[in-house]
Every structure is written in structure tokens, then in C-alpha cells.
Design an enzyme around this catalytic site. Structure first.
Site, PDB file in Angstrom:
ATOM      1  N   SER A  77     -21.508  -0.027  -6.356  1.00  0.00           N
ATOM      2  CA  SER A  77     -22.615  -0.875  -5.914  1.00  0.00           C
ATOM      3  C   SER A  77     -22.840  -2.016  -6.893  1.00  0.00           C
ATOM      4  CB  SER A  77     -23.893  -0.044  -5.814  1.00  0.00           C
ATOM      5  OG  SER A  77     -24.404   0.180  -7.116  1.00  0.00           O
ATOM      6  N   LYS A  78     -23.634  -2.982  -6.459  1.00  0.00           N
ATOM      7  CA  LYS A  78     -23.869  -4.134  -7.341  1.00  0.00           C
ATOM      8  C   LYS A  78     -24.609  -3.706  -8.602  1.00  0.00           C
ATOM      9  CE  LYS A  78     -27.909  -5.698  -4.761  1.00  0.00           C
ATOM     10  NZ  LYS A  78     -28.396  -6.654  -3.792  1.00  0.00           N
ATOM     11  N   ARG A  79     -25.359  -2.633  -8.482  1.00  0.00           N
ATOM     12  CA  ARG A  79     -26.065  -2.147  -9.677  1.00  0.00           C
ATOM     13  C   ARG A  79     -25.083  -1.616 -10.729  1.00  0.00           C
ATOM     14  NH1 ARG A  79     -29.450  -1.339  -5.691  1.00  0.00           N
ATOM     15  NH2 ARG A  79     -28.216   0.427  -5.005  1.00  0.00           N
ATOM     16  N   ALA A 120     -23.861  -4.613 -12.689  1.00  0.00           N
ATOM     17  CA  ALA A 120     -24.859  -5.151 -13.612  1.00  0.00           C
ATOM     18  C   ALA A 120     -25.018  -4.217 -14.816  1.00  0.00           C
ATOM     19  CB  ALA A 120     -26.179  -5.336 -12.880  1.00  0.00           C
TER      20      ALA A 120
END
Ligand code: GLU
Length: 509
Positions: A262-264, A267
Site C-alpha cells: 500500500s502507499k502507506r 511512505a
């Protein structure tokens, strides 16, 4: 061109394209090019609630950057347009009407509140509510109303959706190129909404109508769509249409732990999950992109290709053309592919090694200008930079690394690595360095080989350890104990600069 092979990439412009989406586009592209087929870009923008204005542009720019091209679709010519679903409303309405007229779909007037209430009631009994053959007869839909009643309701502006009437207790036999054969009992399926109350079709209806009308031969898409496959099969059957072949690509998984990347994760762990940088207009958050992080498109394509597919050999580094030659859906894995950010960098490193010095120089000069704060120009500095690149290439992963690794080629160090100083700068170092200055002053032919000879001879005669001289020398020239061959560095910097740097450290140490 093989007229029969037609594939499509069908993104929904609901946000930036995740790298998994690019992988789907890539596998479609490789399959199309390998088989001389047609590659189509269709924009599936019927979900108005999730529509994000800049997403379509972002998707197109990202695909253009990776080198994935289309033969038909939005922005391309083609005989099956429009390739944007929001412009095909009438087409879907016609097909929805056909299903209703044939008794394969029905109007449902249930309010969201009434359905919510039902769901909760079922939940309290530890059951799951499904709108299908088990319940539809007791609900507010056209199956339980007369034709007049239905017309009346519609005339009165009552909100409705159109649902698909899933056949009762039918074994749906499915086939997937990657997963083989599967079976599902239709009683486990919901009477899915085909048209929403805003008059727009849902993904399912629009998707299969378009795949049919656009003569798609192979649907290659992410595993998250596998649960929709039985419904899609039944829809094809309801229309009496021939089905395309299906291939559901494995998920891309988190580097650690379980679940979808996921994009998390990106990050949190410091790697990009999107092809290009994306700014979320609502939250102001900026998500990193492979492009802006300095990856070459060929590295990105290469790393994506090996997520869920393997060539069947030990080879790992491929260009797009090489991938096209050998791509085969039968070598796509069923199980999820764990994403490894270090491996991603490895691919970038490999592709950088494959680039010519000239190309790397061209890519590096703008970065150099920016770092220096002024524009370098002319043959001399270009040739000098080419040598810098040749000396550093092996250690570089990104073009910007040439600055991190080789700043000292352009600027004298202003700070010296403290730890290195402690290690290399001893009591007698100043004296030694003064002697080195004298020795170097007397070398007329300031070439690496010559400097090495003279300096080694002197070190041997003086019977001092090589490191005792070379380490402080390196500190003076480079600012730390890292870097390529010191004699090469000296030749590059030239006598005057070398002496200046040594004297400077003698004074400052
Ligand atoms: N619009 C769907 C998506 O965003 C397409 C799925 C499919 O390829 O059928 O993924």
C-alpha cells in the site's frame, strides 16, 4: 497485426496509478506486442463519487514515461470509441434495457436505509444478508410488482437501481489462464447492481459491455477482480456473448508482513509506490514517484516485469524489447509477489551500468549545474565529467549519486569527516604531508601512473606504511576516506589543486 488479439488497460481515474496498476498495463502491453495484437486504453470513469480530476492525466503521463504505448483508446484512433465510459452512457442503457426486457435484470426500489436495516438484522443473527434468489421475492423490486406499479413508481421519481438476476443454484465453471479451472455456486453471489440511481452503470456492466463491443480477446487484470469473475461469466451468458479469456495477475505484497503493498508502506519504509510523484489535493500530501526518485523507466519496467512473472532462466536484467520477445502468460505465478525495495534499487543499478558514459554525462550535467549553482559549459568540463562518471559508475545507482560520490571533483572539501580525521591524522602527519607536497611539486608529468610510481618509491624508501600517507592524503583531497583510486583523482584534479588542498588541510588540521 494479429487482428484477433486485443487487450485493454482499463484504469479508473480515482487517484494516482499504483505500481501494481502499471504492472497490469505492462503485462497487457507485453502480451499484445509479443502476439502482434492491439493494445487499448479505456478510461473507466463511471464512478462519479470517486472521480479525481487530475488522475487521468497522471495515468497517461505515467504510462508514457514507462514506454507503454497504445494502439487504440482515449487519445488514439480506433473504431470502437468512445474509449471513455462516461461518454458511453446511452450504450449501457440500451444493454441494461435488453437485460430487463429479457427478465435477466430488474428494477429495485429498496432505499439504502431499508437495506442497511436488513443487513443489521441479519448481522444480529450472525448471518449475512444477500440480495439474491433467497431474499429478492420479499423485497421492493419489479419482480414483485405489476408493470403498472413499476411505471408509476418511476414516473413519480422514486429512486431505483437495476439489479442483475443471478440464476438460482447454478454451478458457474470458470477458467483462468493463470489459475486454471474453478467452480462457484451462484447462490453465493449477490444480485449485483448494474445501474446506479444516478443512471450510470456500475463497473461490472460497463466493463463487460465494453469488453464485448471492443472485441477484447484477453482480459488481463489484477487478482482483486477474481471474485467478480463469476458475475462477469453470468453476465456474458445473460447476453449470449462469447467470453474473452481471463488472466488474473497475482497481488504485489508488502516487503514485510502480510497483505497488499500500500502507499502507506512506501511512505513508512521510504520507497515509492507510484510511478510518478503525486500530490493529493485534498490532504496536501505528496507521494514519492519512481521517476522523481531517479529511476530510469527501463529499471522500473524491469522490476515490475519480475513481480509475479519469471523468464524461466537465471537472467534478470531485461530491456522492454527483450521482455516482449520472451513474455508469456504461462510463466505468471499464482501466488503473490513480495516487493523488495532493495531489489528495485539493484535493477536501477544494473540499468545504469548499461548506459553509455555519454548518455550518463548528458543526464548528469543538469544536476551538476544545479548543485554548483552556475552552468558549466564547454568541451573541457564535459570531458572532465565523462572521466568522473567512468571512475564512479560502478558505485552509482542513480545519476544523482555522481554528485554524492564525486562532489570533490568539482569542489574542494570544506568539511572533513571527523571519524576519518581521528583515524588518519596522527602526530607526525603534518610533517609527512609537507614532504609529500615537496615530492608532488617536483613531478612534472602529473599522471596517475607516474604519481603512483614516485609516491610509492618514496614511501618504500621512508619505510612508512602506505596507509599513513595515503589516508591523510585522501582526506585532504576528498574530505573522507571514500572514493575511487587516489592517483586517478590526483591526475584529474591537477597538480595546483592537489597541492592547494593538502596545504589547506595542513593549516586546518
Ligand atoms: N476499472 C477497473 C480498475 O480500475 C478495471 C478492471 C478490469 O480490468 O476489468 O482496475
Amino acid at each position: 497485426m494479429n487482428k484477433d488479439i486485443r487487450v485493454r488497460f482499463a484504469p479508473s481515474p480515482t487517484g494516482p496509478l499504483h505500481m501494481g496498476g502499471v504492472r497490469t498495463a505492462l503485462f497487457n502491453y507485453l502480451f499484445a506486442r509479443k502476439n502482434n495484437g492491439t493494445m487499448i486504453l479505456r478510461i473507466e470513469d463511471t464512478d462519479q463519487k470517486r472521480f479525481v480530476p487530475d488522475a487521468e492525466e497522471y495515468i497517461k503521463n505515467s504510462l508514457a514515461w514507462t514506454g507503454i504505448t497504445f494502439d487504440e483508446g482515449v487519445d488514439n484512433k480506433g473504431n470502437f470509441g468512445s474509449y471513455k465510459q462516461s461518454e458511453r452512457k446511452e450504450i449501457y442503457q440500451k444493454y441494461i434495457k435488453e437485460l430487463i426486457d429479457n427478465g435477466k435484470a430488474y428494477y429495485a426500489f429498496d432505499t439504502p436505509e431499508s437495506l442497511d436495516k436488513l443487513r443489521k438484522e441479519y448481522e444480529s443473527r450472525k448471518e449475512v444478508f444477500m440480495y439474491n434468489s433467497a431474499t429478492r421475492n420479499g423485497l421492493n423490486n419489479s419482480l414483485n410488482l405489476t408493470k403498472q406499479e413499476v411505471e408509476e413508481k418511476i414516473k413519480n421519481g422514486e429512486k431505483y437501481v437495476v439489479r442483475f438476476k443471478i440464476p438460482e443454484n447454478k454451478i458457474v465453471k470458470l477458467k483462468d489462464i493463470i489459475r486454471g479451472e474453478m467452480e462457484v455456486n451462484s447462490n453465493t453471489l449477490d444480485d449485483k447492481v448494474l445501474m446506479k440511481s444516478d443512471g450510470l452503470p456500475t463497473y461490472h456492466l460497463a466493463n463487460i459491455v465494453d469488453d464485448h463491443l471492443m472485441k477484447i480477446s484477453h482480459v488481463i487484470r489484477g487478482e482483486e477482480w477474481l471474485p467478480s469473475l463469476p458475475l462477469h461469466y453470468l453476465l456474458y451468458d445473460a447476453f449470449g456473448w462469447e467470453k474473452p479469456e481471463f488472466a488474473h495477475l497475482p497481488l504485489i505484497l508488502k516487503p514485510v508482513g502480510k497483505g497488499k503493498l500500500s502507499k502507506r508502506d512506501g511512505a513508512k519504509m521510504g520507497f515509492p509506490v507510484f510511478p510518478m510523484e503525486w500530490k493529493d489535493e485534498k490532504t496536501g500530501e505528496i507521494y514519492a514517484g519512481y521517476k522523481e526518485d531517479g529511476y530510469f523507466p527501463e529499471s522500473f519496467v524491469n522490476l515490475l516485469a519480475l513481480l509475479g512473472w519469471n523468464p524461466g532462466t537465471e537472467q534478470e536484467v531485461f530491456t522492454m524489447d527483450e521482455l516482449i520477445q520472451i513474455f508469456d502468460l504461462s510463466r505468471v505465478n499464482k501466488s503473490g509477489a513480495k516487493f523488495d525495495p532493495e531489489k528495485a534499487k539493484w535493477f536501477q543499478h544494473q540499468h545504469l551500468q548499461r548506459k553509455s558514459t555519454d548518455e550518463l554525462t548528458e543526464l548528469f550535467l543538469p544536476i551538476l549545474n544545479e548543485k554548483l549553482g552556475y552552468n558549466v559549459q564547454g568541451k573541457a568540463i564535459t570531458d572532465y565529467t565523462k572521466k568522473v562518471i567512468e571512475l564512479l559508475k560502478e558505485r552509482a545507482t542513480f545519476v544523482k549519486d555522481f554528485w554524492e560520490l564525486g562532489q570533490f571533483f568539482y569542489q574542494a572539501p570544506e568539511i572533513y569527516d571527523k571519524k576519518a580525521m581521528k583515524k588518519a591524522w596522527k602526530e607526525n602527519t603534518v610533517e609527512l604531508m609537507k614532504e609529500v607536497v615537496k615530492l608532488l611539486e617536483n613531478i612534472n608529468d602529473f599522471e596517475a601512473k607516474n604519481i603512483k610510481e614516485k609516491l610509492s618509491e618514496w614511501i618504500n624508501n621512508r619505510e612508512i606504511g602506505f596507509g599513513k600517507v595515503m589516508q591523510p592524503l585522501r582526506l585532504a583531497l576528498v574530505g573522507g576516506l571514500k572514493g575511487p583510486d587516489l592517483f586517478e583523482i590526483m591526475e584529474m584534479l591537477g597538480k595546483t589543486e592537489v597541492l592547494k588542498r593538502i596545504e589547506r588541510l595542513i593549516v586546518n588540521a
